[in-house]
Design an enzyme around this catalytic site. Structure first.
Site, mmCIF file in Angstrom:
data_model
loop_
_atom_site.group_PDB
_atom_site.id
_atom_site.type_symbol
_atom_site.label_atom_id
_atom_site.label_comp_id
_atom_site.label_asym_id
_atom_site.label_seq_id
_atom_site.Cartn_x
_atom_site.Cartn_y
_atom_site.Cartn_z
ATOM 1 N N ASP A 60 35.429 38.829 37.208
ATOM 2 C CA ASP A 60 36.295 39.827 36.604
ATOM 3 C C ASP A 60 35.657 40.317 35.307
ATOM 4 O OD1 ASP A 60 38.655 41.268 36.052
ATOM 5 O OD2 ASP A 60 39.340 39.668 34.751
ATOM 6 N N THR A 93 37.746 46.768 35.648
ATOM 7 C CA THR A 93 37.220 46.430 34.324
ATOM 8 C C THR A 93 35.701 46.539 34.292
ATOM 9 O OG1 THR A 93 37.431 44.163 35.072
ATOM 10 C CG2 THR A 93 39.087 44.962 33.573
ATOM 11 N N ASP A 390 44.769 40.556 39.146
ATOM 12 C CA ASP A 390 44.273 41.924 39.316
ATOM 13 C C ASP A 390 45.020 42.636 40.438
ATOM 14 O OD1 ASP A 390 42.521 41.344 37.374
ATOM 15 O OD2 ASP A 390 40.730 42.021 38.409
#
Length: 540
Positions: A60, A93, A390
């Site tokens: 992530d 991201t 997420d």
């Protein structure tokens, strides 16, 4: 001869002009290289060991950026946009950092040639605005009227978000679970009503969703085996009281003349405890939860009266139970009324893996649910939790903003084409700058190819041809090492993710371009005194 004027402390670094802008851009490139390879379904993971020796394996972007301890002031803006993207939409991201870095990389030659930063900022802003308008006109609205269609759409968005994570093998299983989770919440979709508990052991597929609150069985004293472990429609008392004998204050002194007086003191202590217990029993509560410990006397007292108790319940679990089951957290047993007690359809204690869990199902007040994750290693479970976070965010966003675009680099290619076409219709420096931004947008499909080990140039050429012919949803297909129509392939992302990413990236770029001088103050020495005085230099 003019005396030299000293404004800043000795040791202050000050750099300005073109060279410091270039060095800021280079610093950002290094940050981008740190997360570049994690993009997409074939992305790699990073293993980061913190200062305390804790290892984190993550894919992530925001997590990696947080864990990298970045000290360069300009590169920190990239960390901030990754965090803001994570908080705002949850996914994308890595893309946002990549885009910002690529914008800067494409604009670097213009900085070298001496184009004024303000001109570049204007170009970037204009390009971003055009791109946002284009997304709005392209995005596909979803029909909310048909429930099963709407659900299928949400599952596809969740699956797209999960496809680049560690758990992408099980994305079918988890995307259903995530959609189920989010749809159980009320209209505001509050994130804190979703609890995620991790239990080591078992397989990923053993993970389950509890429609209600679940938490680990707390530490309990002798006598709890006698308590019933399941109830239908119980009343629940939530306390902030210790139900055990308090130890005397160490520094207190009681002078007693006879054994009877001592006995009275002891009796009163017990009386206070029994009064509390008696009030709880009379209130009709069958499940008693407390933030503070519940001692063995209380445990046995409750067991005799067929009541269940749990002490030392973590605060967040108490709060979720309160929101879900109603009632309030009570700090005195004096006047207990029914309105202070919560209720739920059923309560039971269940063995899951090596742990026992207390589960409250069918909560009337708030819609809440708990995901119980199973899996092998601890790092793996943590990464699963981040991935699900997420996906949950994505599903929430899709419910609120009901338009989607195709992922897999398709929308970026289309925006790139639109910007390139537009740049040819205008004169002046902006033509070059908007062209540069158009080229920068191609980094997403290019990086997807690079991470999967494909020939990026060949695939991008195919994509440019398709987009020029007007098929706007063609993107990279990682499974077949080719290109495909990602709208049909159901690689969907909420349009809001892309819009947010473009805005955040362009803001970060404008911020970095608009800096024309960096001044670093020296670290103040801990001593003070004469050493801190600026030393006047003789003019040469």
């Amino acid at each position: 001869m003019q005396p030299q004027i000293i404004l800043l402390k000795e040791g202050t670094e000050s750099s300005q002009g073109k060279s410091q802008l270039i060095s800021n851009i280079n610093a950002c490139q290094v940050v981008v290289d740190a997360v570049r390879t994690t993009l997409g379904p074939r992305g790699m993971d990073k293993l980061i060991v913190g200062s305390n020796g804790k290892a984190t394996i993550s894919n992530d972007g925001a997590t990696i950026m947080k864990l990298l301890d970045i000290v360069h002031p300009a590169a920190k803006t990239l960390v901030d946009i990754a965090k803001s993207q994570d908080a705002e939409v949850g996914d994308g991201t890595t893309s946002v950092v990549l885009l910002a870095g690529e914008y800067l990389k494409q604009l670097k030659p213009y900085v070298d040639e001496g184009v004024h930063p303000r001109t570049m900022i204007k170009g970037v802003r204009k390009a971003t605005q055009l791109a946002l308008d284009k997304i709005n006109s392209l995005a596909v609205k979803i029909e909310k009227s048909n429930d099963s269609q709407h659900r299928a759409l949400l599952e596809k968005c969740a699956a797209t978000a999960l496809s680049s994570k560690l758990i992408h093998q099980q994305k079918g299983f988890f995307s259903k679970m995530v959609v189920e989770t989010v749809l159980q919440l009320d209209d505001l979709l509050p994130l804190d009503m979703i609890g995620i508990k991790k239990i080591q052991g078992g397989a990923l597929e053993d993970s389950l969703l509890v429609a209600g609150v679940a938490f680990k069985k707390t530490f309990s004293y002798a006598g709890f085996e006698m308590q019933p472990k399941s109830y239908k429609n119980p009343k629940i008392a939530l306390l902030n009281i210790e139900l055990e004998l308090k130890a005397e204050r160490d520094n207190a002194e009681i002078r007693l003349n006879s054994v009877e007086e001592y006995q009275k003191v002891v009796d009163v202590e017990w009386q206070i405890l029994y009064e509390k217990l008696d009030k709880l029993a009379k209130s009709g509560a069958q499940v008693v939860l407390s933030k503070l410990p519940i001692g063995d006397v209380a445990t046995q007292y409750f067991a005799d009266r067929d009541m269940f108790c749990a002490g030392r319940v973590p605060e967040e679990d108490m709060k979720r139970t309160m929101k879900a089951c109603g009632g309030s957290i009570i700090s005195t047993t004096k006047d207990l009324t029914d309105s202070m007690l919560g209720t739920c359809e059923e309560f039971e204690e269940k063995q899951i893996g090596g742990e026992r869990f207390n589960i409250f199902a069918g909560c009337p007040q708030a819609k809440t649910c708990t995901l119980i994750l199973r899996g092998g290693a601890e790092q793996f479970l943590e990464e699963t939790e981040r991935s699900l976070h997420d996906a949950i965010m994505i599903v929430r966003r899709t419910i609120k903003n009901d338009s989607v675009v195709a992922g897999g680099g398709a929308i970026e290619m289309e925006l790139s084409k639109a910007l390139r076409d537009y740049s040819r219709t205008i004169a002046g420096k902006e033509q070059l700058l908007i062209g540069a931004i158009a080229k920068a947008l191609e980094i997403i499909p290019r990086q997807l190819c690079d991470n999967a080990g494909f020939d990026a140039t060949a695939i991008l050429n195919k994509l440019r041809q398709k987009h020029a012919q007007g098929s706007c949803w063609f993107g990279v297909d990682v499974m077949t090492e080719d290109i495909s129509d990602n709208m049909e392939k159901c690689v969907w992302e909420p349009a809001v993710v892309k819009k947010n990413a473009l805005q955040a990236a362009s803001e970060a770029v404008c911020l970095i371009l608009s800096v024309d001088e960096t001044i670093k103050n020296p670290k103040s020495t801990s001593g003070g005194g004469a050493g801190d005085m600026p030393v006047p230099r003789r003019p040469m």
